[in-house]
Write an enzyme that holds these catalytic residues in place. Sequence first.
Site, mmCIF file in Angstrom:
data_model
loop_
_atom_site.group_PDB
_atom_site.id
_atom_site.type_symbol
_atom_site.label_atom_id
_atom_site.label_comp_id
_atom_site.label_asym_id
_atom_site.label_seq_id
_atom_site.Cartn_x
_atom_site.Cartn_y
_atom_site.Cartn_z
ATOM 1 N N TRP A 1 4.290 -50.359 -28.183
ATOM 2 C CA TRP A 1 3.680 -49.308 -29.030
ATOM 3 C C TRP A 1 3.706 -49.272 -30.394
ATOM 4 O O TRP A 1 4.932 -49.598 -30.860
ATOM 5 C CB TRP A 1 4.418 -47.874 -28.397
ATOM 6 N N GLN B 1 0.666 -52.623 -36.217
ATOM 7 C CA GLN B 1 1.490 -52.870 -37.283
ATOM 8 C C GLN B 1 1.796 -54.339 -37.792
ATOM 9 O O GLN B 1 2.109 -54.613 -38.971
ATOM 10 C CB GLN B 1 2.816 -52.299 -37.022
ATOM 11 N N ASP C 1 6.788 -53.444 -21.597
ATOM 12 C CA ASP C 1 6.347 -52.314 -21.497
ATOM 13 C C ASP C 1 5.359 -52.117 -22.323
ATOM 14 O O ASP C 1 5.356 -52.385 -23.765
ATOM 15 C CB ASP C 1 7.259 -51.064 -21.485
ATOM 16 N N TYR D 1 -2.652 -48.340 -26.062
ATOM 17 C CA TYR D 1 -1.830 -48.617 -27.355
ATOM 18 C C TYR D 1 -3.125 -49.496 -27.940
ATOM 19 O O TYR D 1 -3.515 -50.744 -27.668
ATOM 20 C CB TYR D 1 -0.680 -49.620 -26.950
ATOM 21 N N SER E 1 5.270 -40.629 -16.921
ATOM 22 C CA SER E 1 5.769 -40.560 -18.274
ATOM 23 C C SER E 1 5.743 -39.076 -18.849
ATOM 24 O O SER E 1 4.686 -38.502 -18.796
ATOM 25 C CB SER E 1 5.248 -41.467 -19.040
#
Length: 334
Positions: A21, A27, A49, A54, A152
């Site tokens: 994530w 990034q 995960d 994402y 979640s």
Amino acid sequence: MEHRYLGNSGLKISEIIYGNWLTHGSQVENDVATSCVRAALDAGISTFDTADAYANTIAEGVLGAALKSERRESLEILTKVYWPTGPGGHNDSGLSRKHIMESINGSLQRLQTDYVDLYQAHRYDYETPLEETMQAFADVVRQGKALYIGVSEWNAEQIRAGHDLARQLGFQLISNQPQYNMLWRVIEADVVPASEELGISQIVFSPMAQGVLSGKYKPGADLPEGSRATDAKGGAKMIGRWMNDEVLTGVQKLQPIADEAGLTMGQLALAWVLQNPNVAGAIIGASRPEQVTSNVQAAGVELKPDVMARIDEALGGLAERDPAKTQSPESRPS
């Protein structure tokens, strides 16, 4: 690397989980992302995960490419469904049967695998009958596209309702993925007791409070260049709640505790999360391989009761504990 059973199942996952994530497809460049995945594998991490949302599906593709050469049976690959994907059309989010069935197929294609080990409802969908959602998950399991189902950030009431329906449909919920760390303890009052009763484990995200608990953010000091707090793509927004002098001053009091334990502050934060017996694993992200190598050393660390007490004393009343903070959007995001 230590491994723990996930809920009331026979599935084991690594205590430290690699998550992508805010990193893969966003990034960091793909070659760096692959290097981080390689560092995770070298450190003994077997559990990875991700989520379809994402970087709007890109992160799944990056992870799938990075894991392609690995023995599939030696890995546990986790992904999620709920948040908008694609162009964000009227059926491109939520937990409808249509979105779940289309999303699992897309995730498998991007991850380059025939199945995922755990398929998770990324939030609770108030606009879709829970019966429809759970029936779709049951069919995904029966089709062999997911081995297990989790959720979640569901609250205790939602977890109970989902668990009951799952049992009626012939499968079980085995996990919940909440935010949990020294500063965010909202699951302790209701979610953890309900999960323990039902045989559900926590897979924790943000165990270092978006990096705040690493100690790199100093009160009154300039933000470190290239840190999450300077990331205009989403990182700065997520970390903003803790970027004030009161919190940052309290966090600095953890430094001597970490030093005496022979840990970095990041390792201390991860070890703290893993002391909770209902936690099966803690998810770490990384923008550099060295971060993975360092953080994985928190696996298997036992913090003595006096250390846990000193951590509580250092942070005082800074930790958020209101169980009502566990919540999902009341309408589907677009």
